[in-house]
Design an enzyme around this catalytic site. Sequence first.
Site, PDB file in Angstrom:
ATOM      1  CG  HIS A 242      52.996  45.194  36.787  1.00  0.00           C
ATOM      2  ND1 HIS A 242      52.442  45.654  35.661  1.00  0.00           N
ATOM      3  CD2 HIS A 242      52.488  43.749  36.712  1.00  0.00           C
ATOM      4  CE1 HIS A 242      51.957  44.793  34.866  1.00  0.00           C
ATOM      5  NE2 HIS A 242      51.950  43.638  35.549  1.00  0.00           N
ATOM      6  CD  GLU A 246      47.271  41.016  38.895  1.00  0.00           C
ATOM      7  OE1 GLU A 246      47.099  42.280  37.971  1.00  0.00           O
ATOM      8  OE2 GLU A 246      46.167  40.424  38.696  1.00  0.00           O
ATOM      9  CE  LYS A 249      44.912  44.105  39.918  1.00  0.00           C
ATOM     10  NZ  LYS A 249      44.674  44.345  37.970  1.00  0.00           N
ATOM     11  CG  ASN A 250      45.295  38.320  42.101  1.00  0.00           C
ATOM     12  OD1 ASN A 250      44.483  39.031  41.504  1.00  0.00           O
ATOM     13  ND2 ASN A 250      46.388  37.991  41.863  1.00  0.00           N
TER      14      ASN A 250
HETATM   15  O1  LIG Z   1      41.183  38.390  36.351  1.00  0.00           O
HETATM   16  C1  LIG Z   1      42.158  38.711  37.220  1.00  0.00           C
HETATM   17  O2  LIG Z   1      43.307  39.390  36.455  1.00  0.00           O
HETATM   18  C2  LIG Z   1      42.650  38.020  38.416  1.00  0.00           C
HETATM   19  C3  LIG Z   1      42.719  36.395  38.393  1.00  0.00           C
HETATM   20  C4  LIG Z   1      43.135  36.103  39.682  1.00  0.00           C
HETATM   21  O3  LIG Z   1      41.621  35.900  40.506  1.00  0.00           O
HETATM   22  C5  LIG Z   1      41.726  35.388  41.753  1.00  0.00           C
HETATM   23  C6  LIG Z   1      41.881  36.062  42.876  1.00  0.00           C
HETATM   24  F1  LIG Z   1      41.874  37.589  42.825  1.00  0.00           F
HETATM   25  C7  LIG Z   1      42.052  35.553  44.201  1.00  0.00           C
HETATM   26  C8  LIG Z   1      42.028  34.262  44.147  1.00  0.00           C
HETATM   27  C9  LIG Z   1      42.058  33.637  45.367  1.00  0.00           C
HETATM   28  C10 LIG Z   1      41.337  32.588  46.327  1.00  0.00           C
HETATM   29  C11 LIG Z   1      40.066  32.289  45.651  1.00  0.00           C
HETATM   30  O4  LIG Z   1      39.530  32.839  44.767  1.00  0.00           O
HETATM   31  N1  LIG Z   1      39.460  31.008  46.419  1.00  0.00           N
HETATM   32  C12 LIG Z   1      38.120  30.605  46.329  1.00  0.00           C
HETATM   33  C13 LIG Z   1      38.355  29.522  45.474  1.00  0.00           C
HETATM   34  C14 LIG Z   1      38.209  28.100  46.115  1.00  0.00           C
HETATM   35  C15 LIG Z   1      38.231  27.073  45.269  1.00  0.00           C
HETATM   36  C16 LIG Z   1      38.798  27.110  43.955  1.00  0.00           C
HETATM   37  C17 LIG Z   1      38.787  25.844  42.970  1.00  0.00           C
HETATM   38  O5  LIG Z   1      38.518  24.724  43.682  1.00  0.00           O
HETATM   39  O6  LIG Z   1      39.189  25.645  41.941  1.00  0.00           O
HETATM   40  C18 LIG Z   1      38.945  28.222  43.370  1.00  0.00           C
HETATM   41  C19 LIG Z   1      38.949  29.411  44.063  1.00  0.00           C
HETATM   42  N2  LIG Z   1      41.893  32.125  47.294  1.00  0.00           N
HETATM   43  O7  LIG Z   1      43.120  32.698  47.457  1.00  0.00           O
HETATM   44  C20 LIG Z   1      43.166  33.517  46.319  1.00  0.00           C
HETATM   45  C21 LIG Z   1      44.472  34.479  45.936  1.00  0.00           C
HETATM   46  C22 LIG Z   1      44.987  34.309  44.820  1.00  0.00           C
HETATM   47  C23 LIG Z   1      46.412  34.921  44.474  1.00  0.00           C
HETATM   48 CL1  LIG Z   1      47.000  34.787  43.069  1.00  0.00          CL
HETATM   49  C24 LIG Z   1      46.799  35.835  45.665  1.00  0.00           C
HETATM   50  O8  LIG Z   1      47.824  36.583  45.361  1.00  0.00           O
HETATM   51  C25 LIG Z   1      46.117  35.856  46.910  1.00  0.00           C
HETATM   52  C26 LIG Z   1      44.988  35.142  47.031  1.00  0.00           C
HETATM   53  O9  LIG Z   1      44.236  35.347  48.071  1.00  0.00           O
HETATM   54  C27 LIG Z   1      41.680  33.205  43.206  1.00  0.00           C
HETATM   55  C28 LIG Z   1      41.690  33.894  41.783  1.00  0.00           C
HETATM   56  F2  LIG Z   1      41.494  33.205  40.644  1.00  0.00           F
END
Ligand SMILES: O=C(O)CCCOc1c(F)cc(-c2c(C(=O)NCc3ccc(C(=O)O)cc3)noc2-c2cc(Cl)c(O)cc2O)cc1F
Length: 384
Positions: A242, A246, A249-250
Amino acid sequence: MRLFPVRLSSIPKMLDFYSQFNPSPLSIKQFIDFGQNACEKKSFIFLRKELPVRLANIMKEIALLPDNLLNTCSVSQVSSWYMKSFEEVLEYEKAEPTHDNLQSFCSALEHIRNRHSDVVQTMAQGVIEMKETENGNVDSSMETSIQYFLDRLYMSRISIRMLINQHTLLFGESMERQGRHVGCLDPACNISDVVKDAYENARFLCDQYYLVSPALEIEEHNSMDGETLPIRTVYVPSHLYHMLFELFKNSMRAVVEHHDQDKCETLPPLKVLIVRGKEDICVKISDQGGGIPRSQTDQLFKYMYSTAPQPSKSDLHTVPLAGYGYGLPISRLYARYFHGDIVLLSCEGYGTDAIIYLKALSDEANELLPIFNKTSSKFYRATV
Ligand SMILES: O=C(O)CCCOc1c(F)cc(-c2c(C(=O)NCc3ccc(C(=O)O)cc3)noc2-c2cc(Cl)c(O)cc2O)cc1F
C-alpha cells in the site's frame, strides 16, 4: 441468530466501561509467535475484550468531534457503523467458546470488516459536507483537530482490521491456504519483490494515462546478518505494498508531468534503495520529478488539503494516479502502525526522495495505538 442480544439502553454504560481500558498493543513478534501455534479459544477470549476496548476508545473520540462535522450525514453513518459493530461484538462477552460460537464469532468479524470497508471515503465525504456548510472557510484550529482525529481514527481502524484479519485468516475457511504466511504476516517478506509488484501495478496505471512511464532500478545493501541478499523481514506485505504503490504513483506522476514529452526525452528512472541496518530497514524511492517547495511538503500529509471534491467512480480511470488525496497520510499511518515512518525529502527543481522506515527487529515493531483519555479529550475541547 442473536447470541446474547445486548440491551440498547445498556450501550452507553458499556461504552463508558470499555473506554476506560487502554488498548493492548501487540508486537509483530507476538502476532507471529501466537499465530505459529494458534489457539482459537485464546484468540476469541482476547478479541471479545480487546475489540470492544479499541472500538469504545475511538467511539468516545467520534462523540467529541465538532458538531458541524459530527452532524454531517456521512459522519453520522460512520458513527452508526461503529455502534452496530460494538454491539455485535458484545454479544460474545459471556459466550462459551463452543465450536458453534467460535464459528459464529468468525463470521461476525467478517461482517464487521465488510461494514467498515468504506469508512475512509465516507469520512472524506463528511469533511467535504462540513466544508460546504462552513462555505469552505475552516479555520486552522479546526483543521488541526480534524487532522488529529482522522490520524487516530484511521490508525485505530488499521489496528482493528489487523486483529480481525489475523483471527479470520488463522481460524476461518482460508486457514489451509497459508503456506509460510502467518495470517496476513509473512515471516520472510522479500522487500524487493513487493517493490517490483507495487511498481508494475503503478506503472500499468501510468502507461494507461500518460502512455509512458519511468523505468525502475533497485539496489540493496545489507549491513547486518552477513550481508545476505535479498533483504527479508517479518512484515505485513499488504501494508508495505500500500505504501509503495502510493509513493510510486506520486513519483511517476511528478516525473511524467515534469518532463516535456515533445522532446521525446527518455524519462529518468525511479531509483529504489533498500538497506537493512541494526535498528531500521529503509526503502528509499528517488525520482527526478522536479520536486516541490519545502514549504509545501507538509501539505501532502494533510487530509483537509487534499480533500478535493472526490473523483467520481467514472473519473477514477481517467486520472488513475489521483485518488481521494488520502493516499499519503494513510500510507504514513501504515508505516507508523508498527513504529516505522514515511519521510519526504524534496529538492525543488530536481526531484523527491521518499523514505519508508520499518523496524528491523520484530520485537520492537509494536502496534502504535491511539488511547482515549483526559489528554486526548482535552485536545478536542481546546481546539473546537
Ligand atoms: O490525489 C492523490 O491521491 C495524489 C496526491 C499527490 O499528488 C502529487 C503527486 F503525485 C506528486 C507531487 C510531486 C511534485 C509536484 O507536483 N511538483 C510540482 C509542484 C511544484 C510547485 C508546487 C507548489 O508551489 O505548491 C506544487 C507542485 N513534485 O514531487 C512530487 C512528489 C510527491 C510525493 Cl508525495 C512523492 O512521493 C514523490 C514525488 O515526486 C505532488 C503531488 F501533490
